[in-house]
Design a protein around this motif. Sequence first.
Motif, mmCIF file in Angstrom:
data_model
loop_
_atom_site.group_PDB
_atom_site.id
_atom_site.type_symbol
_atom_site.label_atom_id
_atom_site.label_comp_id
_atom_site.label_asym_id
_atom_site.label_seq_id
_atom_site.Cartn_x
_atom_site.Cartn_y
_atom_site.Cartn_z
ATOM 1 N N ASP A 74 0.857 -1.189 0.000
ATOM 2 C CA ASP A 74 0.000 0.000 0.000
ATOM 3 C C ASP A 74 0.887 1.231 0.000
ATOM 4 O O ASP A 74 1.984 1.216 0.543
ATOM 5 C CB ASP A 74 -0.881 -0.014 1.256
ATOM 6 C CG ASP A 74 -0.025 -0.219 2.501
ATOM 7 O OD1 ASP A 74 -0.327 0.345 3.533
ATOM 8 O OD2 ASP A 74 1.014 -0.934 2.382
ATOM 9 N N LEU A 75 0.404 2.297 -0.643
ATOM 10 C CA LEU A 75 1.168 3.543 -0.640
ATOM 11 C C LEU A 75 1.198 4.090 0.784
ATOM 12 O O LEU A 75 0.174 4.146 1.451
ATOM 13 C CB LEU A 75 0.490 4.572 -1.557
ATOM 14 C CG LEU A 75 0.810 4.493 -3.045
ATOM 15 C CD1 LEU A 75 0.184 5.681 -3.759
ATOM 16 C CD2 LEU A 75 2.295 4.468 -3.291
ATOM 17 N N THR A 76 2.366 4.453 1.267
ATOM 18 C CA THR A 76 2.417 5.054 2.600
ATOM 19 C C THR A 76 2.018 6.525 2.476
ATOM 20 O O THR A 76 1.939 7.076 1.386
ATOM 21 C CB THR A 76 3.866 5.008 3.137
ATOM 22 O OG1 THR A 76 4.662 5.761 2.211
ATOM 23 C CG2 THR A 76 4.377 3.579 3.193
ATOM 24 N N ASN A 77 1.710 7.109 3.637
ATOM 25 C CA ASN A 77 1.361 8.551 3.570
ATOM 26 C C ASN A 77 2.594 9.397 3.800
ATOM 27 O O ASN A 77 2.542 10.462 4.358
ATOM 28 C CB ASN A 77 0.301 8.852 4.643
ATOM 29 C CG ASN A 77 -0.982 8.112 4.311
ATOM 30 O OD1 ASN A 77 -1.320 8.026 3.135
ATOM 31 N ND2 ASN A 77 -1.618 7.515 5.294
ATOM 32 N N SER B 178 0.508 13.202 -12.887
ATOM 33 C CA SER B 178 1.727 12.511 -12.430
ATOM 34 C C SER B 178 1.455 11.194 -11.715
ATOM 35 O O SER B 178 2.252 10.271 -11.801
ATOM 36 C CB SER B 178 2.516 13.432 -11.492
ATOM 37 O OG SER B 178 1.878 13.504 -10.221
ATOM 38 N N MET B 179 0.319 11.060 -11.011
ATOM 39 C CA MET B 179 0.079 9.830 -10.231
ATOM 40 C C MET B 179 -0.634 8.775 -11.046
ATOM 41 O O MET B 179 -0.938 7.694 -10.530
ATOM 42 C CB MET B 179 -0.716 10.167 -8.971
ATOM 43 C CG MET B 179 0.117 10.768 -7.871
ATOM 44 S SD MET B 179 1.338 9.603 -7.215
ATOM 45 C CE MET B 179 0.332 8.716 -6.053
ATOM 46 N N TYR C 230 -3.120 6.351 -8.424
ATOM 47 C CA TYR C 230 -2.617 4.983 -8.410
ATOM 48 C C TYR C 230 -3.711 3.979 -8.079
ATOM 49 O O TYR C 230 -3.788 2.899 -8.638
ATOM 50 C CB TYR C 230 -1.481 4.870 -7.385
ATOM 51 C CG TYR C 230 -0.938 3.463 -7.329
ATOM 52 C CD1 TYR C 230 -1.103 2.675 -6.209
ATOM 53 C CD2 TYR C 230 -0.320 2.907 -8.448
ATOM 54 C CE1 TYR C 230 -0.624 1.378 -6.166
ATOM 55 C CE2 TYR C 230 0.166 1.611 -8.421
ATOM 56 C CZ TYR C 230 -0.002 0.843 -7.278
ATOM 57 O OH TYR C 230 0.462 -0.445 -7.251
ATOM 58 N N ASN C 231 -4.601 4.390 -7.193
ATOM 59 C CA ASN C 231 -5.621 3.411 -6.776
ATOM 60 C C ASN C 231 -6.654 3.176 -7.862
ATOM 61 O O ASN C 231 -7.418 2.226 -7.830
ATOM 62 C CB ASN C 231 -6.285 3.888 -5.482
ATOM 63 C CG ASN C 231 -5.234 3.935 -4.362
ATOM 64 O OD1 ASN C 231 -4.422 3.002 -4.236
ATOM 65 N ND2 ASN C 231 -5.185 5.044 -3.636
ATOM 66 N N ASN C 232 -6.728 4.117 -8.822
ATOM 67 C CA ASN C 232 -7.686 3.939 -9.919
ATOM 68 C C ASN C 232 -6.982 4.080 -11.263
ATOM 69 O O ASN C 232 -7.498 4.690 -12.188
ATOM 70 C CB ASN C 232 -8.777 5.024 -9.817
ATOM 71 C CG ASN C 232 -9.389 5.040 -8.430
ATOM 72 O OD1 ASN C 232 -10.134 4.141 -8.085
ATOM 73 N ND2 ASN C 232 -9.017 6.038 -7.625
ATOM 74 N N TRP C 233 -5.754 3.518 -11.306
ATOM 75 C CA TRP C 233 -4.955 3.883 -12.481
ATOM 76 C C TRP C 233 -5.562 3.397 -13.796
ATOM 77 O O TRP C 233 -5.274 3.923 -14.855
ATOM 78 C CB TRP C 233 -3.513 3.428 -12.303
ATOM 79 C CG TRP C 233 -3.137 2.066 -12.807
ATOM 80 C CD1 TRP C 233 -3.254 1.586 -14.088
ATOM 81 C CD2 TRP C 233 -2.518 1.015 -12.055
ATOM 82 N NE1 TRP C 233 -2.766 0.319 -14.178
ATOM 83 C CE2 TRP C 233 -2.315 -0.061 -12.953
ATOM 84 C CE3 TRP C 233 -2.106 0.864 -10.738
ATOM 85 C CZ2 TRP C 233 -1.711 -1.256 -12.569
ATOM 86 C CZ3 TRP C 233 -1.518 -0.324 -10.362
ATOM 87 C CH2 TRP C 233 -1.328 -1.368 -11.252
#
Length: 717
Positions: A83-86, A385-386, A459-462
């Motif tokens: 998971d992407l960290t914050n 960018s994401m 990223y979560n909905n790439w």
Amino acid sequence: MNKKALPILCCLFFTLHTMAQQPFDTSSAISNLISQMTLQEKVNMIHASSSFTSGAVPRLGIPEFTSSDGPHGVRPEHGRGWDLTNNTADSGTYLPTGVCLAATWNPQLGVEYGKVLGSEAKYRHKNVILGPGINIIRTPLNGRNFEYQSEDPFLVSKMAVGYIKGVQSQGVSACVKHFAANNQEINRHTINVLMSERALREIYLPGFKAAVQEAGVNTIMASYNKFRGEWASQNNYLLNQVLKKEWNFKGVVISDWDAVTSTSEALWNGLDIEMGTDLHMLPNPDYSKFYLGDTVISLVKSGKIPEYLINDKVRRILYVMFKTNMINGTTDKGEYNTKEHQLTALKVAEEGIVLLKNQHNILPLNAKKIKSIAVIGLNANRKQSMGGGSSQVRAFYEITPLEGLQSIAGNKVKINYAQGYEIKRNAIANQSLIEEAVKAAKNSDVAIIVGGWTHGYDYNNWKDNAYDAEDVDKPNMDMPFGQNELIKAVVKANPKTIVVLMGGGPIDMTQWIDETASVIQNWYAGMEGGTALAKIIFGEVNPSGKLPMSFPKKLEDNPSYVLGEYPGDGNNVHYYDDIYVGYRYYDTYKVEPQFAFGHGLSYSNFEYSNLQLSSEGNNAKATFTIKNTSKIAGAEIAELYIHQEKSLLPRPLKELKGFEKVNLQPGEQKTISIPLNQNSFQYFNDVKNEWEMEPGVFDILIGSSSRDIKLNGKIKM
Ligand code: GLC
């Protein structure tokens, strides 16, 4: 000897040798370390120890091998569970994507690009940056074309070498990917790619060969797909025969993430580090259960696998670690989000954005003569960018086209923004948005529509509504979201309309291109993309970018459709288009593209003259003059193509074998010399299974694009 003392002695020995300017005997140091290692410690090094690291041997001062995506910026941090960290400290310089870099045709700028990546990777404690992505652009539909470089192996080779040298100059390893024949995302985990040896050698391998033999790339990522029936990450022919034996590659082969399927095949067929298999084990991955995990220990102990196989893999990893000062320590810690890095991002965008059409010289705009501009389109006002998948970057900032235009317009020119279309699944033309856009266009001196392809939102909905993304191919070349209707309506309302296309490659423009005065290919031009676009539109920058791929009028013109198979039957895909990729097809088969490979306009005009050809043995030289006949300083990319008049095997009508980018002041002229050697003239004879340079007459074509030939001559080799 006290075993704890060894790593300290190694470092001391290295330091003394460095001070004494004696070459450090890496090989002996590696052998010493290996001789100290247990089998468990060796096996820990050849598979992942987390999502982006492989095993360390702390006892001997061997660190984890830490990697990060991606080809155009250091990716945000991941936890062990993917998971992407914050982490707020993981934003970075979002460079223009690979295809924009390639459109600069400027290998030295590629070095600067690579330096930014290497420096920022080091700052973020990464030893490997997982790029460049250099797979040949065979079909316009490949969702990852935005990350890649070109349809032409020569241009790919030159740009990849620059990038890799830049990264590795910072003491970080580049990881050229995806080896090999990964030219589509549909069924990327399962498809078996079949092609002739000639197509492999002339088109699909040269970029990788240059990465190894010219740039000394430290690591290579093997791809997901099968090649001739064997998984590319466990492919004896590609990894052992071609890469390690023929090309003498000394570095490390890393699997794509979750690409390994067999312990013995991976061990015997040339894979050195298994990554990403934990994706099947989430959320509590057990890394010892990898294919190259503890299974290997029992295989070695039972004599089924010789230990020298493991030792060779560890040797390669240690070779790269020594080469990048990972073991003997390094002082330089890299830099992050510096003004210099941001200026490199800007420069690549300025040189990579391509002016495709400029009827009646509508561009550059004169801020003194216009009072208002309608800026239309969701892509004008959207961060990119994401998106895209693993190549995502949490940009330190990102200047959108709207922001860039607002900034340059200041209070001199009024900007009227209209969204124009909406990005959602199966969206059709939104009449109220179109009406709003038409009104803005009517009430403005000029209209600029920013549309084209899209990444997913983040990223979560790439993959949501994404056309340029990993694991996705475009369904066709049709403009999505009803953009055709929007463009036609706006052009009708205001003939002074400029269409700006974002994306990784061509889109079907046939419904509006003839009526549209100006078209710009903007790619995904990075964090300073909006600034660069605005400077080009207002003439502060003279565009010099040229297409690194052909833009066909329609998908059905593309050779992977006409001659080859795409995407294949779900199991196999045959590259019957063979060597006829891109302009090699369009020019040989006389199919007119919308815009040709190597095409790009400037605000300057250039005159070519005085071609002189000379040869000596298998070497030759083309010398010619380019003059800037305009009143505006500019840069021109001169392209050199060869054509063999008579050959035993058929050859394309032309093949790029040289190019030079030259900056010229108004009225200035320069003499350009492009050297040619055996590699420029030979082709791979897969009847004899060897490169062959047949004596005979060659046409030397000097062009401003593959279809705009300015000079030509003949040379007998
Ligand atoms: C992905 C990509 C590869 C990337 C890797 C790690 O599936 O194919 O390019 O570097 O996994 O994220």
